[in-house]
Structure formats: C-alpha cells, structure tokens
Design a protein around this motif. Structure first.
Motif, PDB file in Angstrom:
ATOM      1  N   THR A   1       0.830  -1.207   0.000  1.00 51.05           N
ATOM      2  CA  THR A   1       0.000   0.000   0.000  1.00 51.05           C
ATOM      3  C   THR A   1       0.862   1.254   0.000  1.00 51.05           C
ATOM      4  O   THR A   1       0.332   2.367   0.071  1.00 51.05           O
ATOM      5  N   ARG A   2       2.194   1.049  -0.073  1.00 47.12           N
ATOM      6  CA  ARG A   2       3.142   2.158  -0.049  1.00 47.12           C
ATOM      7  C   ARG A   2       4.244   1.896  -1.074  1.00 47.12           C
ATOM      8  O   ARG A   2       4.713   0.762  -1.201  1.00 47.12           O
ATOM      9  N   TRP A   3       4.655   2.916  -1.788  1.00 51.01           N
ATOM     10  CA  TRP A   3       5.810   2.865  -2.677  1.00 51.01           C
ATOM     11  C   TRP A   3       6.762   3.995  -2.314  1.00 51.01           C
ATOM     12  O   TRP A   3       6.345   5.051  -1.820  1.00 51.01           O
ATOM     13  N   HIS A   4       8.030   3.777  -2.588  1.00 50.46           N
ATOM     14  CA  HIS A   4       8.956   4.900  -2.530  1.00 50.46           C
ATOM     15  C   HIS A   4       8.663   5.840  -3.708  1.00 50.46           C
ATOM     16  O   HIS A   4       8.380   5.387  -4.827  1.00 50.46           O
ATOM     17  N   PHE A   5       8.762   7.144  -3.435  1.00 50.53           N
ATOM     18  CA  PHE A   5       8.375   8.150  -4.423  1.00 50.53           C
ATOM     19  C   PHE A   5       9.199   9.407  -4.178  1.00 50.53           C
ATOM     20  O   PHE A   5       9.433   9.795  -3.035  1.00 50.53           O
ATOM     21  N   ASN A   6       9.661  10.010  -5.267  1.00 50.30           N
ATOM     22  CA  ASN A   6      10.382  11.258  -5.126  1.00 50.30           C
ATOM     23  C   ASN A   6      10.183  12.101  -6.383  1.00 50.30           C
ATOM     24  O   ASN A   6       9.910  11.557  -7.469  1.00 50.30           O
ATOM     25  N   VAL A   7      10.315  13.407  -6.225  1.00 52.05           N
ATOM     26  CA  VAL A   7      10.160  14.345  -7.334  1.00 52.05           C
ATOM     27  C   VAL A   7      11.275  15.378  -7.256  1.00 52.05           C
ATOM     28  O   VAL A   7      11.632  15.841  -6.164  1.00 52.05           O
ATOM     29  N   GLN A   8      11.805  15.705  -8.403  1.00 49.39           N
ATOM     30  CA  GLN A   8      12.865  16.711  -8.474  1.00 49.39           C
ATOM     31  C   GLN A   8      12.574  17.667  -9.624  1.00 49.39           C
ATOM     32  O   GLN A   8      12.127  17.250 -10.697  1.00 49.39           O
ATOM     33  N   ARG A   9      12.825  18.949  -9.385  1.00 49.45           N
ATOM     34  CA  ARG A   9      12.624  19.968 -10.411  1.00 49.45           C
ATOM     35  C   ARG A   9      13.937  20.687 -10.678  1.00 49.45           C
ATOM     36  O   ARG A   9      14.674  21.010  -9.750  1.00 49.45           O
ATOM     37  N   ARG A  10      14.189  20.947 -11.953  1.00 52.34           N
ATOM     38  CA  ARG A  10      15.376  21.696 -12.356  1.00 52.34           C
ATOM     39  C   ARG A  10      14.949  23.023 -12.963  1.00 52.34           C
ATOM     40  O   ARG A  10      14.099  23.065 -13.870  1.00 52.34           O
ATOM     41  N   ILE A  11      15.498  24.128 -12.447  1.00 47.87           N
ATOM     42  CA  ILE A  11      15.315  25.458 -13.023  1.00 47.87           C
ATOM     43  C   ILE A  11      16.661  25.819 -13.654  1.00 47.87           C
ATOM     44  O   ILE A  11      17.580  26.259 -12.975  1.00 47.87           O
ATOM     45  N   GLN A  12      16.773  25.606 -14.946  1.00 42.51           N
ATOM     46  CA  GLN A  12      18.075  25.573 -15.594  1.00 42.51           C
ATOM     47  C   GLN A  12      18.770  26.938 -15.630  1.00 42.51           C
ATOM     48  O   GLN A  12      19.981  27.022 -15.439  1.00 42.51           O
ATOM     49  N   ARG A  13      18.037  28.023 -15.845  1.00 37.40           N
ATOM     50  CA  ARG A  13      18.709  29.322 -15.966  1.00 37.40           C
ATOM     51  C   ARG A  13      19.388  29.726 -14.659  1.00 37.40           C
ATOM     52  O   ARG A  13      20.356  30.493 -14.650  1.00 37.40           O
ATOM     53  N   LEU A  14      18.896  29.180 -13.528  1.00 32.90           N
ATOM     54  CA  LEU A  14      19.481  29.464 -12.222  1.00 32.90           C
ATOM     55  C   LEU A  14      20.417  28.361 -11.760  1.00 32.90           C
ATOM     56  O   LEU A  14      20.981  28.461 -10.664  1.00 32.90           O
ATOM     57  N   GLN A  15      20.563  27.312 -12.590  1.00 32.68           N
ATOM     58  CA  GLN A  15      21.353  26.143 -12.192  1.00 32.68           C
ATOM     59  C   GLN A  15      20.867  25.614 -10.833  1.00 32.68           C
ATOM     60  O   GLN A  15      21.649  25.241  -9.966  1.00 32.68           O
ATOM     61  N   GLU A  16      19.548  25.571 -10.693  1.00 36.24           N
ATOM     62  CA  GLU A  16      18.946  25.215  -9.409  1.00 36.24           C
ATOM     63  C   GLU A  16      18.228  23.878  -9.493  1.00 36.24           C
ATOM     64  O   GLU A  16      17.513  23.596 -10.465  1.00 36.24           O
ATOM     65  N   THR A  17      18.405  23.065  -8.453  1.00 40.31           N
ATOM     66  CA  THR A  17      17.716  21.787  -8.330  1.00 40.31           C
ATOM     67  C   THR A  17      16.941  21.769  -7.023  1.00 40.31           C
ATOM     68  O   THR A  17      17.506  22.047  -5.959  1.00 40.31           O
ATOM     69  N   ASP A  18      15.652  21.439  -7.103  1.00 41.47           N
ATOM     70  CA  ASP A  18      14.783  21.341  -5.931  1.00 41.47           C
ATOM     71  C   ASP A  18      14.232  19.928  -5.853  1.00 41.47           C
ATOM     72  O   ASP A  18      13.905  19.316  -6.879  1.00 41.47           O
ATOM     73  N   ARG A  19      14.095  19.413  -4.636  1.00 38.83           N
ATOM     74  CA  ARG A  19      13.681  18.017  -4.461  1.00 38.83           C
ATOM     75  C   ARG A  19      12.733  17.907  -3.285  1.00 38.83           C
ATOM     76  O   ARG A  19      12.782  18.715  -2.355  1.00 38.83           O
ATOM     77  N   TRP A  20      11.895  16.867  -3.324  1.00 36.04           N
ATOM     78  CA  TRP A  20      10.946  16.646  -2.230  1.00 36.04           C
ATOM     79  C   TRP A  20      11.648  15.982  -1.045  1.00 36.04           C
ATOM     80  O   TRP A  20      11.748  16.551   0.039  1.00 36.04           O
ATOM     81  N   ALA A  21      12.150  14.776  -1.230  1.00 36.31           N
ATOM     82  CA  ALA A  21      12.770  14.032  -0.132  1.00 36.31           C
ATOM     83  C   ALA A  21      14.284  14.016  -0.293  1.00 36.31           C
ATOM     84  O   ALA A  21      14.805  13.928  -1.404  1.00 36.31           O
ATOM     85  N   SER A  22      14.987  14.093   0.832  1.00 37.91           N
ATOM     86  CA  SER A  22      16.453  13.987   0.859  1.00 37.91           C
ATOM     87  C   SER A  22      17.108  14.985  -0.084  1.00 37.91           C
ATOM     88  O   SER A  22      17.866  14.617  -0.982  1.00 37.91           O
ATOM     89  N   ALA A  23      16.800  16.252   0.140  1.00 41.87           N
ATOM     90  CA  ALA A  23      17.303  17.310  -0.747  1.00 41.87           C
ATOM     91  C   ALA A  23      18.710  17.723  -0.339  1.00 41.87           C
ATOM     92  O   ALA A  23      18.944  18.853   0.105  1.00 41.87           O
ATOM     93  N   ARG A  24      19.651  16.780  -0.510  1.00 35.49           N
ATOM     94  CA  ARG A  24      21.050  17.068  -0.222  1.00 35.49           C
ATOM     95  C   ARG A  24      21.907  16.582  -1.366  1.00 35.49           C
ATOM     96  O   ARG A  24      21.618  15.533  -1.978  1.00 35.49           O
ATOM     97  N   PRO A  25      22.989  17.282  -1.679  1.00 37.43           N
ATOM     98  CA  PRO A  25      23.828  16.870  -2.819  1.00 37.43           C
ATOM     99  C   PRO A  25      24.466  15.495  -2.656  1.00 37.43           C
ATOM    100  O   PRO A  25      24.804  14.851  -3.650  1.00 37.43           O
ATOM    101  N   ASP A  26      24.664  15.045  -1.413  1.00 31.93           N
ATOM    102  CA  ASP A  26      25.243  13.715  -1.218  1.00 31.93           C
ATOM    103  C   ASP A  26      24.365  12.622  -1.799  1.00 31.93           C
ATOM    104  O   ASP A  26      24.860  11.567  -2.210  1.00 31.93           O
ATOM    105  N   TRP A  27      23.067  12.855  -1.812  1.00 32.43           N
ATOM    106  CA  TRP A  27      22.126  11.822  -2.230  1.00 32.43           C
ATOM    107  C   TRP A  27      21.564  12.143  -3.597  1.00 32.43           C
ATOM    108  O   TRP A  27      21.164  13.267  -3.890  1.00 32.43           O
TER     109      TRP A  27
END
Length: 736
Positions: A208-234
């Motif tokens: 009844t549960r799956w692992h799920f994650n979403v990431q967005r890239r805003i390219q002009r700002l070289q920016e990455t946003d993430r839902w879970a575990s928003a750290r560069p190590d991961w």
C-alpha cells in the motif's frame, strides 16, 4: 620522456600500496560494513504523500483543472538541494498523484516568476533533459530501496524514461516504457500531467506504499529542488532516500498479457556492385505477467529495425571499445543482470550484444524468451535465444543467461550469475559467478558507502590457462569528498563467450580522491579538484599501463560555464608490435606526460559547446587531439547536435591523422512525431554514413518507424556508393 624516478613515483608506489590486495581489501570492506551496519537506520521518517482517487477520466492536456486534482492531497513545495542545500526554492512547485486500479496519473505545477526565461528546447522522445527545465519522478514499486523507474518531462512535453540500476548510482536510459505526458505553459509558469498504465510497471503485490520522489530543475538558475532527501550527497535515483506514496489502491493488471505484432518491409543495396534486394517479414513479441512482479516474454523472428546505429569513435588504444545495448527486448529487466560493484566495462560476465551480433555483423534471432522480475526479496532474470545459421560466418547457436539476486540488510544484495552457449558455436562454453554488494546511505549517519566483492569462472573448448576473475572495491561517493579504491584480477584465459573482457591476464588497480567544494563567493558555483591514479600489471606484477589523472583546475561558474585543466602522466609497456592507424609501434616501455585544456558554455543557452585540446607526449612522439561537441536550438521545431575530433600524431615511427565528425539534425514536430538524420564520417573507415529515422507515436501503444540508411566510401579520392537501406516498420501493442 620521463626518468626512472618518475616511473618509480607513478608505478612502484601503486604496486607497494596494493600488496596482498585481495586479503587487505576484503578485510577492509568487511570492517566498514560492520561499522556502517551499526549506523544504518535513518534518523527521521521520510515525508509522505497520500494518493488521491482517480474517480473520473483525466483529459491529458497538462492543465490540472479536473475536480479530482483539487480534492487530492498535495506536496506544497520542494526543498533546494543545489546550489544551497536546504534552501528555499526560487519558485513554488506542487505535486499531486491520482490512481485507480489500472492507472497512475501524476500532476505537477511549476510556478515561475519569469516564464519567458524558462529553458526548454527539445520535444524529442528520450532526449537527455539535464540541460533544460524539467521535472523528474522516481517510483520504487517494490519498496526495496534498490531499484525503480524514472519518468521525466520538460515544459515542451519531451519525455525521458529509464530504469534505475541496482543501488541507485545511475540509470539505464535505453529502456522504453508505455506511458504518456502533456504539458501546458502560461503566464504563471508551466505544468505537466504524466499518465502511467499500471501494466508498464512491475510491482510487489499487496503493498500500500511505494517509494516516491520528485525533483525539479530550473536551468537558468542552475537550481535543483527536491521533495525528499534534498542534499547533494544523495541522488534522486537513490530510492532508499525517497519519500513514500501511501494509500495505493489494489492494482489490477487484468490478464497481464501484452501481444505486440510488428511488420517490416523495405529493401536496398547491401554492398557496392550488388543487386538491390527487398524484404518483408513479421515479428511477434508476447509478454505475460506471472503476477504483478514477474514477467515472461517471448520474441519470434525478432526484429530491431528501429534501433539507432552506434556512434562512431576513434580508438587509440590496443583494446576493443565498448558499445552499449540499445535493443528493446534485451533492455527490459536489464537492471537485474547488473553484476558487481563499479566493474564498468572491465569485466562483464553477460553482455547481451553478444546475442545477434558477431564481428559487427547481424545474426538473425529465430526466437528469444526471457523471464524477469522479483519474488519476495529476490530478483530473477533469465534469457534464452536461438540464433540462425549465417553461411560463412556462424552456425546456429543456443545462448542462455540467468541471474539471481537476493536483497540483504537495508540496501545490500548478494547474487549469482550464469551463462551458457557461444555465438560462434564453440562447445562447452559456460560461466558462473557470484557477487556481494554492501550499500548504505546512512554511513556515519548521513553519508553513502558502498563495498563489494565478486568472483567468476568460465570454460570454453580449447581455452588454456587461468579462467577466473575476481574483484573487490570500496567506495565513498559523496558530494564534498568522493573516495574509492578497487582491485580486479582477470585470468589470462578469462574470455567468456557471452561477456565482455577487453583485457585478460591482468591485475588492475584504481583509486580516486575527488574534492568538490562550493565556495559561494558569487562567481564560482563548485570546484572539482581530482586525483585518480590507475595501474594495470600482468599476472606476475610487471606493470603494463598506468595513468595518474590530476585536475588542479576544474571549475563550474555560477553561470553554468566551465573550465578545466588536467595533467596526466601515462605509461604503456607491451611485448608485441602495436598497429596504430598504419603506424607500427615497436614493443618496449613508453612513458609520457599529457595535458588537457577544456572549456564549455552553459547548456541553458540556445547555442552551447565544449572545446577540448589534449596535447603532450604519446609513445615515441606527441599527439594533439582537438574535440568539439555542442548543440544549437534555433527553435522548438529544429535542433542540431554536432561533434568533431581531429587527432594529429607525430611519432618516430611515422605520423597519422584521424578525423571523426558527426551531425544530428532533429525535427521535433511534437512529442509524438520526430524525425532525425544522423550523419557520421571518419577517416579510419573512409566512409560517410547517414541514419535517418522518423518515429510517429500514433497512440501510446503503437508506433510507425521509417528508416533510411545511406553510405558512401572514399576510394582513390573519389566518393563512391557503398550501400543503402530503406525500411518501414509498424508495431502495435494489444494489452489484456
């Protein structure tokens, strides 16, 4: 070129550091695993999103205006992972998920205060979208933290999908699933709806549960946003660090039967002076689900007409080049066959391109069957193929491979692999092997650690010598510091019939220390100083090759532009004459020093390019290499990718010049209709070839391909016709 002191520095130090490497490294790996196991539990629960009910049909237009979207729970925003981990995103992102028994639909709204500056060029299917604005969705449908699916969409509706390789370190982009997406742009930003039939996914029943994650890239700002575990190590592909999608319905795959007939017709001239020939044949692929998490498939008169040609490359080494698998039948479930930790192309026990390809020539496959999936915490993959006889080349052959892998501990696995048969008909050909990979993303609380050992043994009639291969590796792959050390031993007779081993009879050692600070000084985004030595010896410890790659300057600016400077001591020693583009290199020990200058412009621009100059010593003389790669996007309809390489070698034994050029013109009418023409030229074969391909996806389950190949060859300074081929293929999937 170098004194004996340099040789001692570059070679003897590495040899000394790897004395009794097998015992030392294995003990080290076990020690790290024991320590890491004590700190293998996450410190905080992952975020959760409850799935909404798909109670009405969704019109797939990229606009989330149906009432079901409003009623569904939402992820209200993401967290910045780059450039400032944990920071507030520059723009808001909202995500909702709907599902019924047969379908999952993911809706994403990407607000943008400057929508005119959104970076989006391509509409091409399977285009790499890293250089554009995009959203990336990851689903781990087995909740095992080791595998998963990637679905990616840019604002123009271009779609990309991939299978996550075991451990989440990377993904296989050649996989193509049946799914669809639509996007919409307005004055507030852009939005996307992603439609995924449940039959496209393998999944574990009863969850009844799956692992799920979403990431967005805003390219002009070289920016990455993430839902879970928003750290560069991961990485987003580390599903062990994903959030959780809850409230899944009781999914139904119906009969679980997919029948995909296809028909191919066409013809051409196979060689200069040959008469034109024609062909028309049908093929059939059948897939039957043995439950939601296990597939059995069969292919009859297997056809790969739509598969894109390999990209040509220059080879200035003594060893064969590796080309990845691109054929759809062999890509489904290919993540299960992944063996060992970071063995790359050094020693692959099973390389599916051995089936149906011999010495660069196609060998027809009469029939092929495959089983892949998961039973509990175990993964299973098996392939069997029967190839036809090709007069003057190979007899018909039966070929098989099987892979079993058991999940252990939190993120680790232990497995077995076996192969049987030889594409050329050599008798008594088989291989067996086993591997153990320890992995955790909670080492010392919040760091990645990987360690692995593997062993293989093979047999083939007529093989004499050591037919075994072993490897061990420890890897600390994190954002600020990345450290690794690996050692591989390959017997002198280890050449598995269905594997890829370019360099038998060697010990190889590689290590690396990469430091990647983020200064936040207003102009420098990140620096990447690197120190990565490698050493290859024969089985008696006598060095054959070494390289000490150093990158004192490797800077990525806030603009996305990049510069790099490398200093690379290298050495080669061999006992037989080596032919390099017509120049005979006599056997002895060679040592030289090479340099690299490289600059690249940010891919967010309509025109972006990377220029590289490698120069310095090379065997008995010198070598200059000039490389240029880039892309031009004059409009959303047209894009051009280009690459070129010019190698100028000046050795005591003679000189050589190699030129390689490629241009790909893409016509992107819509995400469902694209045409491309890939033109390649190289001086080694003295030929110019074009591979033109139109793909029209009429519906998510049906495709029309039109392919035209044309080749000419430079003979006595005159271009002469070599061969051509025109094919039309239609395929349709019937799902029950």
């Amino acid at each position: 070129m170098h004194s004996n002191a340099v040789e001692k520095c570059c070679v003897q130090a590495l040899r000394t550091a790897t004395v009794r490497w097998q015992a030392v490294l294995i003990v080290t790996i076990l020690g790290f695993c024991g320590r890491a196991a004590d700190a293998s539990q996450p410190t905080s629960p992952p975020p959760e999103l409850r799935i909404g009910m798909l109670s009405e049909a969704i019109h797939l237009d990229g606009i989330l205006d149906e009432p079901a979207w409003t009623a569904a729970p939402a992820i209200d925003d993401l967290t910045m992972s780059e450039p400032r981990a944990g920071g507030r995103p520059s723009a808001r992102t909202r995500i909702r998920v709907l599902a019924d028994a047969r379908t999952i639909v993911i809706g994403i709204v990407c607000e943008d205060p400057e929508p005119s500056r959104i970076v989006s060029f391509t509409k091409q299917r399977d285009a790499v979208l890293d250089s554009e604005d995009h959203v990336k969705v990851v689903l781990d449908t087995f909740l095992d933290g080791r595998s998963g699916y990637i679905f990616e969409v840019n604002p123009a509706g271009a779609r990309y999908d991939a299978l996550i390789n075991p451990g989440g370190a990377d993904a296989n982009p050649e996989w193509d699933g049946i799914w669809d997406a639509a996007t919409h742009r307005d004055e507030h930003g852009w939005s996307a709806e992603i439609w995924i039939p449940i039959q496209t996914l393998g999944f574990k029943r009863g969850l009844t549960r799956w692992h799920f994650n979403v990431q967005r890239r805003i390219q002009r700002l070289q920016e990455t946003d993430r839902w879970a575990s928003a750290r560069p190590d991961w990485s987003i592909t580390q599903t062990s660090r994903a959030g959780v999608l809850t409230g899944l319905p009781d999914f139904s795959v119906g009969l679980g039967l997919t029948v995909r007939p296809s028909a191919v017709t066409g013809g051409g001239i196979p060689a200069a002076g040959s008469p034109a020939d024609g062909e028309a044949h049908a093929s059939l692929d059948v897939l039957q689900r043995l439950g939601p998490n296990m597939n059995a498939s069969a292919s009859f008169n297997t056809d790969f007409a739509e598969t894109e040609v390999d990209t040509r490359r220059t080879n200035l080494t003594r060893f064969p080049l590796f080309f990845p698998e691109k054929r759809t039948f062999f890509l489904e479930g290919s993540d299960i066959f992944h063996f060992g930790l970071a063995l790359d192309e050094r020693v692959l026990p099973f390389f599916s391109r051995r089936i149906g390809l011999v010495a660069g020539a196609q060998v027809p496959i009469a029939a092929a069957t495959k089983i892949n999936g998961r039973i509990g915490d175990a993964s299973l993959g098996a392939v069997f193929a029967r190839t036809r006889t090709v007069d003057g080349l190979v007899p018909g052959a039966s070929l098989a491979a099987v892979r079993i892998k058991q999940n252990v501990l939190g993120e680790s696995s232990i497995g077995f692999i076996g192969t049987a048969g030889d594409p050329t008909g050599v008798k008594d050909s088989w291989l067996v092997g086993s591997d153990f990979t320890y992995q955790t993303s909670h080492f010392s609380g919040d760091k990645n650690l990987r360690a692995g050992v593997s062993a293989q043994v093979m047999n083939r009639a007529g093989a004499v010598g050591d037919q075994t291969a072993t490897a061990a590796r420890i890897d600390y792959p994190n954002d600020l510091w990345a450290l690794w050390f690996g050692a591989t031993r390959i017997g002198d007779a280890f050449q598995p019939s269905l594997g890829f081993v370019p360099r038998p009879g060697t010990y190889s050692y590689d290590m690396g220390v990469d430091y990647s600070p983020r200064p936040h000084n207003g102009w420098l985004r990140q620096a990447f100083p690197q120190f990565e030595p490698t050493l290859v010896t024969d089985l008696h410890g006598r060095w054959e090759s070494y390289e000490v790659f150093t990158a004192p300057v490797n800077w990525r600016f806030e603009s996305g532009d990049r510069v790099e400077f490398n200093i690379v001591p290298e050495g080669e020693r061999f006992d037989a004459t080596f032919d390099l583009d017509g120049v005979a290199i006599p056997p002895r020990a060679y040592q030289w020093l090479r340099y690299r200058l490289e600059a690249s412009s940010a891919a967010k621009r309509r025109f972006s390019a990377q220029a590289t100059w490698r120069f310095g010593g090379f065997y008995s003389g010198s070598l200059d290499q000039f490389l240029l790669v880039g892309s031009w996007h004059p409009s959303g309809l047209i894009s051009v990718d280009f690459s070129g390489e010019r190698d100028l070698g000046r050795l005591k034994e003679g000189s050589f010049t190699e030129t390689l050029a490629g241009v790909r013109l893409n016509l992107n009418v819509s995400p469902h209709l694209q045409a491309s023409s890939f033109v390649q030229y190289d001086t080694t074969s003295a030929s110019l070839g074009t591979n033109s391909r139109l793909r029209w996806t009429l519906t998510p389950v049906s495709d029309l391909f039109v392919i035209y190949n044309h080749n000419v060859r430079d003979v006595a300074d005159r271009w002469r016709f070599d061969s051509n081929q025109f094919l039309v293929k239609f395929q349709y999937a019937l799902r029950y």
